[in-house]
Design a protein around this motif. Structure first.
Motif, PDB file in Angstrom:
ATOM      1  N   VAL A  64      -3.173  -4.226  -7.534  1.00 44.36           N
ATOM      2  CA  VAL A  64      -4.299  -3.824  -6.693  1.00 44.36           C
ATOM      3  C   VAL A  64      -3.853  -3.016  -5.480  1.00 44.36           C
ATOM      4  O   VAL A  64      -4.426  -1.973  -5.173  1.00 44.36           O
ATOM      5  N   LEU A  65      -2.843  -3.481  -4.775  1.00 43.32           N
ATOM      6  CA  LEU A  65      -2.414  -2.804  -3.559  1.00 43.32           C
ATOM      7  C   LEU A  65      -1.931  -1.385  -3.842  1.00 43.32           C
ATOM      8  O   LEU A  65      -2.239  -0.458  -3.094  1.00 43.32           O
ATOM      9  N   VAL A  66      -1.219  -1.189  -4.928  1.00 42.82           N
ATOM     10  CA  VAL A  66      -0.743   0.150  -5.305  1.00 42.82           C
ATOM     11  C   VAL A  66      -1.944   1.055  -5.594  1.00 42.82           C
ATOM     12  O   VAL A  66      -1.991   2.213  -5.165  1.00 42.82           O
ATOM     13  N   HIS A  71     -15.092   5.735   3.027  1.00 41.07           N
ATOM     14  CA  HIS A  71     -14.375   5.233   1.848  1.00 41.07           C
ATOM     15  C   HIS A  71     -13.003   4.706   2.269  1.00 41.07           C
ATOM     16  O   HIS A  71     -12.599   3.616   1.870  1.00 41.07           O
ATOM     17  N   LEU A  72     -12.296   5.502   3.062  1.00 46.62           N
ATOM     18  CA  LEU A  72     -10.951   5.123   3.491  1.00 46.62           C
ATOM     19  C   LEU A  72     -10.969   3.817   4.286  1.00 46.62           C
ATOM     20  O   LEU A  72     -10.137   2.938   4.064  1.00 46.62           O
ATOM     21  N   GLU A  73     -11.918   3.679   5.167  1.00 42.98           N
ATOM     22  CA  GLU A  73     -12.022   2.454   5.970  1.00 42.98           C
ATOM     23  C   GLU A  73     -12.232   1.230   5.083  1.00 42.98           C
ATOM     24  O   GLU A  73     -11.601   0.190   5.281  1.00 42.98           O
ATOM     25  N   ALA A  74     -13.102   1.341   4.108  1.00 46.67           N
ATOM     26  CA  ALA A  74     -13.335   0.223   3.187  1.00 46.67           C
ATOM     27  C   ALA A  74     -12.071  -0.100   2.401  1.00 46.67           C
ATOM     28  O   ALA A  74     -11.737  -1.270   2.200  1.00 46.67           O
ATOM     29  N   LEU A  75     -11.359   0.919   1.971  1.00 45.20           N
ATOM     30  CA  LEU A  75     -10.118   0.710   1.224  1.00 45.20           C
ATOM     31  C   LEU A  75      -9.049   0.058   2.100  1.00 45.20           C
ATOM     32  O   LEU A  75      -8.318  -0.826   1.649  1.00 45.20           O
ATOM     33  N   GLY A 100     -20.009  -2.564   3.024  1.00 45.68           N
ATOM     34  CA  GLY A 100     -19.506  -3.876   3.422  1.00 45.68           C
ATOM     35  C   GLY A 100     -18.762  -3.866   4.734  1.00 45.68           C
ATOM     36  O   GLY A 100     -17.765  -4.560   4.888  1.00 45.68           O
ATOM     37  N   LYS A 101     -19.238  -3.104   5.692  1.00 47.18           N
ATOM     38  CA  LYS A 101     -18.553  -2.916   6.969  1.00 47.18           C
ATOM     39  C   LYS A 101     -18.285  -4.231   7.712  1.00 47.18           C
ATOM     40  O   LYS A 101     -17.340  -4.346   8.466  1.00 47.18           O
ATOM     41  N   HIS A 102     -19.119  -5.221   7.492  1.00 50.36           N
ATOM     42  CA  HIS A 102     -18.989  -6.476   8.223  1.00 50.36           C
ATOM     43  C   HIS A 102     -18.262  -7.544   7.420  1.00 50.36           C
ATOM     44  O   HIS A 102     -18.253  -8.700   7.802  1.00 50.36           O
ATOM     45  N   GLU A 103     -17.654  -7.140   6.317  1.00 50.17           N
ATOM     46  CA  GLU A 103     -16.904  -8.077   5.496  1.00 50.17           C
ATOM     47  C   GLU A 103     -15.426  -7.742   5.586  1.00 50.17           C
ATOM     48  O   GLU A 103     -15.039  -6.593   5.627  1.00 50.17           O
ATOM     49  N   ALA A 104     -14.590  -8.771   5.623  1.00 53.39           N
ATOM     50  CA  ALA A 104     -13.145  -8.546   5.682  1.00 53.39           C
ATOM     51  C   ALA A 104     -12.634  -7.917   4.394  1.00 53.39           C
ATOM     52  O   ALA A 104     -11.705  -7.147   4.389  1.00 53.39           O
ATOM     53  N   ARG A 148      -9.548  -1.876   4.739  1.00 58.44           N
ATOM     54  CA  ARG A 148      -9.931  -3.285   4.954  1.00 58.44           C
ATOM     55  C   ARG A 148      -9.561  -4.110   3.735  1.00 58.44           C
ATOM     56  O   ARG A 148      -9.084  -5.239   3.844  1.00 58.44           O
ATOM     57  N   GLN A 149      -9.769  -3.532   2.572  1.00 53.41           N
ATOM     58  CA  GLN A 149      -9.425  -4.249   1.343  1.00 53.41           C
ATOM     59  C   GLN A 149      -7.919  -4.463   1.237  1.00 53.41           C
ATOM     60  O   GLN A 149      -7.468  -5.544   0.876  1.00 53.41           O
ATOM     61  N   ALA A 150      -7.145  -3.439   1.558  1.00 58.79           N
ATOM     62  CA  ALA A 150      -5.695  -3.568   1.485  1.00 58.79           C
ATOM     63  C   ALA A 150      -5.202  -4.640   2.449  1.00 58.79           C
ATOM     64  O   ALA A 150      -4.341  -5.457   2.093  1.00 58.79           O
ATOM     65  N   LEU A 151      -5.754  -4.681   3.647  1.00 61.68           N
ATOM     66  CA  LEU A 151      -5.373  -5.716   4.617  1.00 61.68           C
ATOM     67  C   LEU A 151      -5.727  -7.100   4.102  1.00 61.68           C
ATOM     68  O   LEU A 151      -4.942  -8.038   4.232  1.00 61.68           O
ATOM     69  N   ALA A 152      -6.913  -7.218   3.519  1.00 61.24           N
ATOM     70  CA  ALA A 152      -7.334  -8.512   2.974  1.00 61.24           C
ATOM     71  C   ALA A 152      -6.419  -8.937   1.834  1.00 61.24           C
ATOM     72  O   ALA A 152      -6.035 -10.102   1.733  1.00 61.24           O
ATOM     73  N   PHE A 153      -6.033  -7.987   1.011  1.00 60.08           N
ATOM     74  CA  PHE A 153      -5.154  -8.303  -0.115  1.00 60.08           C
ATOM     75  C   PHE A 153      -3.778  -8.727   0.389  1.00 60.08           C
ATOM     76  O   PHE A 153      -3.223  -9.705  -0.064  1.00 60.08           O
TER      77      PHE A 153
END
Length: 161
Positions: free
Chosen positions: A102-104, A146-150, A80-84, A152-157
């Motif tokens: 989730v963030l933890v 994996h880290l990059e996806a995580l 999902g590289k192109h998804e926030a 991005r997810q943390a930023l979105a959260f």
């Protein structure tokens, strides 16, 4: 680095990958969001694949008269590289009802990925063998993805809070 020391590190890495696989799988099964569960299950399968490859490398040392066989593991998927927000499609706040916020949980995942990245980078840098360096550099790329996806997810959260 001596081959015996490298073998010890490879076995340690296989154990680390096994723990990461189980951790991702556990959280994937707990997730209330289908898409999150699928992504985390894919991460679990990736880590399990790394474990099996590392176990193969360790076994090759024993069977090849103390010489390693480092296979080409190819590039990692894009996740999902192109998804926030690559993991969750529903409102992220809904997921905080899980055992850990989730963030933890994302930060725990990131910590494990950083540990793997550091180990594989160290193993690559300490090797004089071209195939060994290529192998460990590939593992670094998988874990960085994996880290990059995580991240991005943390930023979105965090932006939704």
């Amino acid at each position: 680095m001596e081959n015996k020391e490298l073998l010890k590190n490879i076995k340690q890495a296989a154990n680390m990958e096994n723990q990461a696989s189980l951790f991702y799988k556990h959280v994937a099964l707990l997730s209330k969001d289908k898409r999150a569960g699928e992504m985390l299950m894919q991460f679990s399968q990736d880590e399990d694949k790394h474990r099996r490859i590392l176990e193969y490398v360790a076994e090759s040392y024993r069977y090849n008269h103390e010489k390693f066989d480092f296979p080409d593991i190819g590039p990692p998927p894009e996740y999902g590289k192109h998804e926030a927000s690559p993991l969750y499609s529903k409102k992220l706040a809904e997921l905080t009802g899980e055992p850990k916020p989730v963030l933890v949980t994302l930060k725990e995942f990131a910590k494990k990925e950083n540990k793997a990245i550091a180990l594989y980078a160290e193993l690559s840098e300490s090797s004089d063998d071209v195939n060994s360096r290529k192998f460990f550099d590939s593992l670094v790329k998988w874990e960085e993805n994996h880290l990059e996806a995580l991240e991005r997810q943390a930023l979105a959260f965090e932006s939704k809070r």
